[in-house]
Design a protein around this motif. Structure first.
Motif, PDB file in Angstrom:
ATOM      1  N   LYS A  38      -2.543  -9.651 -13.237  1.00 29.70           N
ATOM      2  CA  LYS A  38      -2.021 -10.744 -12.311  1.00 29.70           C
ATOM      3  C   LYS A  38      -0.809 -11.371 -12.367  1.00 29.70           C
ATOM      4  CE  LYS A  38      -6.109 -11.231 -10.072  1.00 29.70           C
ATOM      5  NZ  LYS A  38      -6.341 -10.686  -8.592  1.00 29.70           N
ATOM      6  N   ALA A  39      -0.255 -10.970 -13.608  1.00 29.03           N
ATOM      7  CA  ALA A  39       1.295 -11.359 -13.620  1.00 29.03           C
ATOM      8  C   ALA A  39       2.391 -10.374 -13.420  1.00 29.03           C
ATOM      9  CB  ALA A  39       1.192 -11.854 -15.436  1.00 29.03           C
ATOM     10  N   GLN A  40       1.824  -9.342 -12.937  1.00 30.85           N
ATOM     11  CA  GLN A  40       2.854  -8.220 -12.418  1.00 30.85           C
ATOM     12  C   GLN A  40       3.439  -8.887 -10.962  1.00 30.85           C
ATOM     13  OE1 GLN A  40       3.611  -4.862 -13.954  1.00 30.85           O
ATOM     14  NE2 GLN A  40       2.809  -6.626 -15.585  1.00 30.85           N
ATOM     15  N   THR A  41       4.803  -8.594 -10.955  1.00 36.72           N
ATOM     16  CA  THR A  41       5.514  -9.195  -9.898  1.00 36.72           C
ATOM     17  C   THR A  41       5.711  -8.364  -8.861  1.00 36.72           C
ATOM     18  OG1 THR A  41       7.668  -8.409 -10.496  1.00 36.72           O
ATOM     19  CG2 THR A  41       7.055 -10.732 -11.390  1.00 36.72           C
ATOM     20  N   GLY A  42       4.899  -7.272  -8.497  1.00 41.92           N
ATOM     21  CA  GLY A  42       4.886  -6.408  -7.392  1.00 41.92           C
ATOM     22  C   GLY A  42       4.360  -6.984  -6.163  1.00 41.92           C
ATOM     23  N   ARG A  43       4.297  -5.945  -5.169  1.00 41.64           N
ATOM     24  CA  ARG A  43       3.812  -6.380  -3.829  1.00 41.64           C
ATOM     25  C   ARG A  43       2.393  -5.786  -3.769  1.00 41.64           C
ATOM     26  NH1 ARG A  43       7.435  -2.537  -0.521  1.00 41.64           N
ATOM     27  NH2 ARG A  43       7.119  -1.389  -2.309  1.00 41.64           N
ATOM     28  N   SER A  44       1.595  -6.535  -2.832  1.00 44.34           N
ATOM     29  CA  SER A  44       0.184  -6.320  -2.779  1.00 44.34           C
ATOM     30  C   SER A  44       0.065  -5.779  -1.207  1.00 44.34           C
ATOM     31  CB  SER A  44      -0.628  -7.312  -3.261  1.00 44.34           C
ATOM     32  OG  SER A  44      -0.348  -8.399  -2.564  1.00 44.34           O
ATOM     33  N   GLY A  45      -1.099  -5.673  -0.510  1.00 43.42           N
ATOM     34  CA  GLY A  45      -1.419  -5.406   0.677  1.00 43.42           C
ATOM     35  C   GLY A  45      -1.058  -3.926   0.983  1.00 43.42           C
ATOM     36  N   LEU A  46      -1.093  -3.176   0.261  1.00 47.49           N
ATOM     37  CA  LEU A  46      -0.841  -1.462   0.885  1.00 47.49           C
ATOM     38  C   LEU A  46      -1.808  -0.853   1.737  1.00 47.49           C
ATOM     39  CD1 LEU A  46       1.024   0.472   0.537  1.00 47.49           C
ATOM     40  CD2 LEU A  46       0.010   1.265  -1.857  1.00 47.49           C
ATOM     41  N   THR A  47      -3.267  -1.427   1.663  1.00 46.59           N
ATOM     42  CA  THR A  47      -4.177  -0.645   2.488  1.00 46.59           C
ATOM     43  C   THR A  47      -4.175  -1.094   3.892  1.00 46.59           C
ATOM     44  OG1 THR A  47      -6.024  -0.287   0.556  1.00 46.59           O
ATOM     45  CG2 THR A  47      -6.697  -0.406   2.795  1.00 46.59           C
ATOM     46  N   PRO A  48      -4.052  -2.229   4.255  1.00 48.13           N
ATOM     47  CA  PRO A  48      -3.662  -2.262   5.830  1.00 48.13           C
ATOM     48  C   PRO A  48      -2.520  -2.009   6.295  1.00 48.13           C
ATOM     49  CG  PRO A  48      -3.642  -4.570   4.437  1.00 48.13           C
ATOM     50  CD  PRO A  48      -4.115  -3.583   3.458  1.00 48.13           C
ATOM     51  N   LEU A  49      -1.401  -1.817   5.404  1.00 43.12           N
ATOM     52  CA  LEU A  49      -0.196  -1.333   5.825  1.00 43.12           C
ATOM     53  C   LEU A  49      -0.285   0.271   6.314  1.00 43.12           C
ATOM     54  CD1 LEU A  49       2.917  -1.571   6.215  1.00 43.12           C
ATOM     55  CD2 LEU A  49       3.104  -1.144   3.809  1.00 43.12           C
ATOM     56  N   LEU A  50      -1.029   0.837   5.257  1.00 38.28           N
ATOM     57  CA  LEU A  50      -1.050   2.327   5.387  1.00 38.28           C
ATOM     58  C   LEU A  50      -2.032   2.705   6.693  1.00 38.28           C
ATOM     59  CD1 LEU A  50      -1.822   3.424   1.771  1.00 38.28           C
ATOM     60  CD2 LEU A  50       0.578   3.706   2.884  1.00 38.28           C
ATOM     61  N   LEU A  51      -3.177   1.897   6.904  1.00 33.47           N
ATOM     62  CA  LEU A  51      -3.713   2.234   7.765  1.00 33.47           C
ATOM     63  C   LEU A  51      -3.176   1.744   9.293  1.00 33.47           C
ATOM     64  CD1 LEU A  51      -7.133   0.847   6.454  1.00 33.47           C
ATOM     65  CD2 LEU A  51      -6.611   3.167   6.885  1.00 33.47           C
ATOM     66  N   GLY A  52      -2.519   0.619   9.180  1.00 36.48           N
ATOM     67  CA  GLY A  52      -1.810   0.338  10.327  1.00 36.48           C
ATOM     68  C   GLY A  52      -0.549   0.886  11.023  1.00 36.48           C
ATOM     69  N   ARG A  53      -0.046   1.591   9.968  1.00 41.74           N
ATOM     70  CA  ARG A  53       1.365   2.405  10.412  1.00 41.74           C
ATOM     71  C   ARG A  53       1.279   3.624  10.546  1.00 41.74           C
ATOM     72  NH1 ARG A  53       6.319   0.031   6.963  1.00 41.74           N
ATOM     73  NH2 ARG A  53       5.626  -1.940   8.052  1.00 41.74           N
ATOM     74  N   TYR A  54       0.426   4.325   9.602  1.00 47.48           N
ATOM     75  CA  TYR A  54       0.670   5.835   9.225  1.00 47.48           C
ATOM     76  C   TYR A  54      -0.618   6.720  10.038  1.00 47.48           C
ATOM     77  CZ  TYR A  54       4.533   4.339   6.546  1.00 47.48           C
ATOM     78  OH  TYR A  54       5.625   3.776   5.921  1.00 47.48           O
ATOM     79  N   ALA A  55      -0.289   7.806  10.320  1.00 45.79           N
ATOM     80  CA  ALA A  55      -0.956   8.924  10.843  1.00 45.79           C
ATOM     81  C   ALA A  55      -1.542   9.905  10.205  1.00 45.79           C
ATOM     82  CB  ALA A  55      -0.614   9.316  12.352  1.00 45.79           C
ATOM     83  N   SER A  56      -0.683  10.228   9.231  1.00 47.98           N
ATOM     84  CA  SER A  56      -1.090  11.436   8.186  1.00 47.98           C
ATOM     85  C   SER A  56      -0.417  11.012   6.662  1.00 47.98           C
ATOM     86  CB  SER A  56      -0.482  12.574   8.988  1.00 47.98           C
ATOM     87  OG  SER A  56       1.006  12.451   8.854  1.00 47.98           O
ATOM     88  N   CYS A  57      -0.823  12.050   5.760  1.00 49.47           N
ATOM     89  CA  CYS A  57      -0.696  11.944   4.509  1.00 49.47           C
ATOM     90  C   CYS A  57       0.923  12.241   4.314  1.00 49.47           C
ATOM     91  CB  CYS A  57      -1.520  13.000   3.653  1.00 49.47           C
ATOM     92  SG  CYS A  57      -2.987  12.408   3.216  1.00 49.47           S
ATOM     93  N   GLU A  58       1.497  13.129   5.375  1.00 50.10           N
ATOM     94  CA  GLU A  58       2.787  13.750   5.014  1.00 50.10           C
ATOM     95  C   GLU A  58       3.710  12.560   5.664  1.00 50.10           C
ATOM     96  OE1 GLU A  58       4.065  16.324   4.046  1.00 50.10           O
ATOM     97  OE2 GLU A  58       2.250  17.156   3.522  1.00 50.10           O
ATOM     98  N   GLU A  59       3.296  11.632   6.647  1.00 50.81           N
ATOM     99  CA  GLU A  59       4.181  10.511   6.812  1.00 50.81           C
ATOM    100  C   GLU A  59       4.301   9.810   5.787  1.00 50.81           C
ATOM    101  OE1 GLU A  59       2.791   8.596  10.536  1.00 50.81           O
ATOM    102  OE2 GLU A  59       3.038  10.472  11.764  1.00 50.81           O
ATOM    103  N   ILE A  60       3.233   9.277   5.088  1.00 49.49           N
ATOM    104  CA  ILE A  60       3.056   8.421   4.188  1.00 49.49           C
ATOM    105  C   ILE A  60       3.857   9.127   2.941  1.00 49.49           C
ATOM    106  CG2 ILE A  60       1.854   7.697   2.110  1.00 49.49           C
ATOM    107  CD1 ILE A  60      -0.446   7.321   4.209  1.00 49.49           C
ATOM    108  N   LEU A  61       3.777  10.341   2.606  1.00 50.26           N
ATOM    109  CA  LEU A  61       4.696  10.924   1.438  1.00 50.26           C
ATOM    110  C   LEU A  61       6.300  10.838   1.911  1.00 50.26           C
ATOM    111  CD1 LEU A  61       2.505  13.972   0.934  1.00 50.26           C
ATOM    112  CD2 LEU A  61       2.975  12.183  -0.745  1.00 50.26           C
TER     113      LEU A  61
END
Length: 286
Positions: A95-118
């Protein structure tokens, strides 16, 4: 070949989930993606349709506990995402780590394929909070580990199977393995063995049988019914090389009878979500 990502802990953490998948000939063409979700039985899970930046997506959401929000999902392009907590890092440190969260809805809402994500991997995965994800489209699986300090490692699976829980495998992230025990090791070894032994090609039925396995008792099996953390849902997404994806969801909400739901994720589904499923198709953050 099974790509092995063990889920270990000396106690029985509430956030211990099991992820597994198959791609290529092992999946009969296309992919299969699965998650058994384990958590304290202190809340309700619901299915919701949302509209992201580009695409609609269906998600399984936790409501009414101290860790609400989306836990897994699939979008209208057939991209599926399941996640697990990096439980081998103590919660206070995680919990003390300072990184970003919320990756799952970002991927689902923006990307159509694994290649786009990579293609966007550094933008998406660097400087995130510790977590594990398995991502699938029609052609491949991505297995993501995010460790301490926002460092990450990827495995790409275009043929064969993969399994993952809450323990780091990649040597570059081994400093995240601060709490390693027996229970998740048993589940990892069991799901790996079942994947190896199951007749090919693997099917939704094969994954459903693996999901309900109770070989190692109430506390340590893939389907857990013991004290503390229990299995609350099974999510299995079959994404064929051609045709509409098929989703099988088994909900085991506390105090309620189990509900088995199967959806053909075709154009009709996304245009008119089933009655009783909460949908909000104006763009939202969740």
């Amino acid at each position: 070949m099974v790509l092995a990502f063990a889920c270990l802990g000396s106690s029985l953490p509430a956030d211990a989930c099991t992820l597994w998948g198959a791609a290529g000939e092992d999946a009969g063409g296309g992919t299969i993606l699965s998650k058994n979700r384990d958590w304290k039985p202190d809340h309700t899970q619901v299915l919701k349709v949302r509209r992201g930046e580009k695409y609609k997506y269906l998600g399984l959401y936790a409501e009414g506990n101290d860790e609400p929000g989306i836990k897994q999902g699939v979008n209208e392009k057939g991209l599926g995402v399941v996640s697990a907590t990096a439980g081998s890092i103590p919660k206070t440190i995680r919990k003390a780590q300072t990184g970003r969260s919320g990756l799952t809805p970002l991927l689902l809402g923006r990307y159509a394929s694994c290649e786009e994500i990579l293609a966007d991997r550094e933008l998406l995965f660097a400087r995130r909070k510790p977590s594990f994800l398995m991502i699938a489209d029609r052609e491949q699986l991505i297995v993501l580990e995010v460790g301490l300090g926002g460092r990450y490692a990827l495995k790409i699976v275009k043929a064969g199977t993969a399994a993952h829980c809450n323990h780091f495998l990649d040597p570059s992230l081994a400093d995240g393995n601060q709490k390693i025990g027996e229970s998740s090791g048993l589940r990892f070894r069991r799901v790996s063995a079942l994947l190896e032994q199951a007749p090919r090609p693997l099917e939704i039925a094969s994954f459903a049988e693996i999901s309900r396995d109770q070989h190692d008792g109430q506390q340590n099996s893939l389907w857990r019914t013991g004290a503390g953390s229990v299995t609350l849902s099974s999510w299995i997404l079959r994404n064929p090389s051609r045709g509409a994806p098929l989703l099988r969801v088994l909900l085991a909400n506390p105090g309620k009878a189990e509900e088995l739901k199967t959806y053909v994720l075709d154009e009709k589904f996304w245009s008119h979500p089933p009655p009783g499923m909460e949908s909000r198709l104006a763009r939202g953050k969740d």
